[in-house]
Design a protein around this motif. Structure first.
Motif, short mmCIF file in Angstrom:
data_model
loop_
_atom_site.label_atom_id
_atom_site.label_comp_id
_atom_site.label_asym_id
_atom_site.label_seq_id
_atom_site.Cartn_x
_atom_site.Cartn_y
_atom_site.Cartn_z
N CYS A 25 0.86 -1.16 0.00
CA CYS A 25 0.00 0.00 0.00
C CYS A 25 0.91 1.22 0.00
CB CYS A 25 -0.92 0.01 1.22
SG CYS A 25 -2.02 1.44 1.26
N ARG A 26 0.81 2.05 -1.02
CA ARG A 26 1.58 3.30 -1.11
C ARG A 26 0.59 4.45 -1.13
NH1 ARG A 26 7.05 3.16 -3.04
NH2 ARG A 26 6.94 5.33 -2.38
N THR A 27 0.88 5.50 -0.38
CA THR A 27 0.01 6.66 -0.30
C THR A 27 0.80 7.90 -0.67
OG1 THR A 27 -1.19 5.57 1.48
CG2 THR A 27 -1.58 7.91 1.20
N PHE A 28 0.20 8.76 -1.49
CA PHE A 28 0.85 9.97 -1.96
C PHE A 28 -0.05 11.17 -1.71
CE2 PHE A 28 2.18 6.39 -4.49
CZ PHE A 28 3.54 6.51 -4.51
N THR A 29 0.51 12.23 -1.18
CA THR A 29 -0.22 13.49 -1.06
C THR A 29 -0.01 14.26 -2.34
OG1 THR A 29 0.09 13.52 1.33
CG2 THR A 29 -0.46 15.61 0.27
N LEU A 30 -1.10 14.60 -2.99
CA LEU A 30 -1.02 15.29 -4.27
C LEU A 30 -0.92 16.80 -4.06
CD1 LEU A 30 -3.81 13.27 -6.10
CD2 LEU A 30 -1.35 12.88 -6.16
N PRO A 31 -0.30 17.50 -5.00
CA PRO A 31 -0.22 18.96 -4.87
C PRO A 31 -1.59 19.60 -5.07
CG PRO A 31 0.72 18.23 -6.94
CD PRO A 31 0.39 16.99 -6.16
N ARG A 32 -1.72 20.84 -4.65
CA ARG A 32 -3.01 21.54 -4.74
C ARG A 32 -3.53 21.66 -6.16
NH1 ARG A 32 -2.03 26.80 -1.11
NH2 ARG A 32 -0.75 25.72 0.40
N ASN A 33 -2.62 21.76 -7.12
CA ASN A 33 -3.08 21.95 -8.49
C ASN A 33 -3.40 20.63 -9.21
OD1 ASN A 33 -0.44 21.03 -8.81
ND2 ASN A 33 0.00 22.39 -10.52
N ALA A 34 -3.39 19.51 -8.51
CA ALA A 34 -3.73 18.22 -9.13
C ALA A 34 -5.23 18.14 -9.37
CB ALA A 34 -3.29 17.07 -8.24
N ASP A 35 -5.62 17.72 -10.56
CA ASP A 35 -7.02 17.54 -10.91
C ASP A 35 -7.39 16.10 -10.59
OD1 ASP A 35 -9.54 17.46 -11.96
OD2 ASP A 35 -8.99 18.33 -13.90
N THR A 36 -7.85 15.85 -9.38
CA THR A 36 -8.11 14.49 -8.91
C THR A 36 -9.26 13.82 -9.64
OG1 THR A 36 -9.50 15.31 -7.11
CG2 THR A 36 -7.17 14.96 -6.61
N GLN A 37 -10.13 14.60 -10.29
CA GLN A 37 -11.25 14.02 -11.04
C GLN A 37 -10.81 13.47 -12.39
OE1 GLN A 37 -14.36 13.70 -9.72
NE2 GLN A 37 -13.37 14.46 -7.87
N GLN A 38 -9.62 13.84 -12.86
CA GLN A 38 -9.16 13.44 -14.18
C GLN A 38 -7.96 12.47 -14.15
OE1 GLN A 38 -10.90 14.32 -16.91
NE2 GLN A 38 -12.28 15.35 -15.50
N ILE A 39 -7.66 11.88 -13.01
CA ILE A 39 -6.55 10.95 -12.90
C ILE A 39 -6.84 9.71 -13.74
CG2 ILE A 39 -5.26 9.42 -11.34
CD1 ILE A 39 -5.65 11.53 -9.16
N SER A 40 -5.84 9.26 -14.49
CA SER A 40 -6.00 8.04 -15.29
C SER A 40 -4.82 7.12 -15.02
CB SER A 40 -6.07 8.39 -16.78
OG SER A 40 -4.88 9.01 -17.20
N ALA A 41 -5.03 5.83 -15.24
CA ALA A 41 -3.98 4.84 -15.00
C ALA A 41 -3.94 3.85 -16.14
CB ALA A 41 -4.23 4.12 -13.68
N GLN A 42 -2.73 3.39 -16.44
CA GLN A 42 -2.52 2.40 -17.50
C GLN A 42 -1.58 1.33 -16.96
OE1 GLN A 42 -0.36 3.76 -20.95
NE2 GLN A 42 -1.37 2.28 -22.27
#
Length: 143
Positions: free
Chosen positions: A100-117
């Motif tokens: 389990c890895r946890t990352f704090t995202l910066p304020r300007n991160a658009d969390t609604q548009q995160i994609s993964a491949q």
């Protein structure tokens, strides 16, 4: 200071990707992650040999991204139908592949548009940046 701060345990970095065993899971590890900053996004790249996209779960809550996998070792995958007493390891050096890895995202991160491949055992997570609002003048009126 990195724009993406890692919230893993103190021992993660000391073991070059292998975390100290936790009480919850005696054989867990923390895969190493490359964090890349692009002009308009961030990218996390994580090697996960032997895993498939179904073995990994990503979630975002507020500005925290969590990448998690709870899976048995590859040698145990085909042995679920065998009774536990019929299975005895003579040597067991491979990890159980739980992490389990946890990352704090910066304020300007658009969390609604995160994609993964997921391709060839490599997970790539793209985190776009929100468009910055342009500075503008505000007219002052007499009261």
């Amino acid at each position: 200071m990195n724009k993406l701060s890692l919230l893993n345990s103190l021992f993660d970095d000391l073991n070059y990707g292998l975390a100290m065993p936790s009480l919850e899971s005696p054989a867990c590890y923390a895969p190493a992650v490359d964090v890349i900053e692009h002009k308009d996004s961030y990218e996390l790249v994580m090697d996960l040999p032997g895993k498939t996209q179904d073995d990994v779960e990503l979630s975002v809550k507020e500005n925290t991204l969590t990448i998690e996998s709870r899976e048995t070792a590859p040698a145990e995958k085909g042995k679920k139908d065998e009774a536990a007493e019929d299975l005895r390891y003579l040597i067991k050096e491979r990890n159980a592949a739980t992490f389990c890895r946890t990352f704090t995202l910066p304020r300007n991160a658009d969390t609604q548009q995160i994609s993964a491949q997921f391709k060839n055992g490599v997970l790539s997570v793209k985190i776009p940046c929100k468009a910055e609002l342009a500075e503008h003048k505000i007219q002052i009126t007499a009261a």
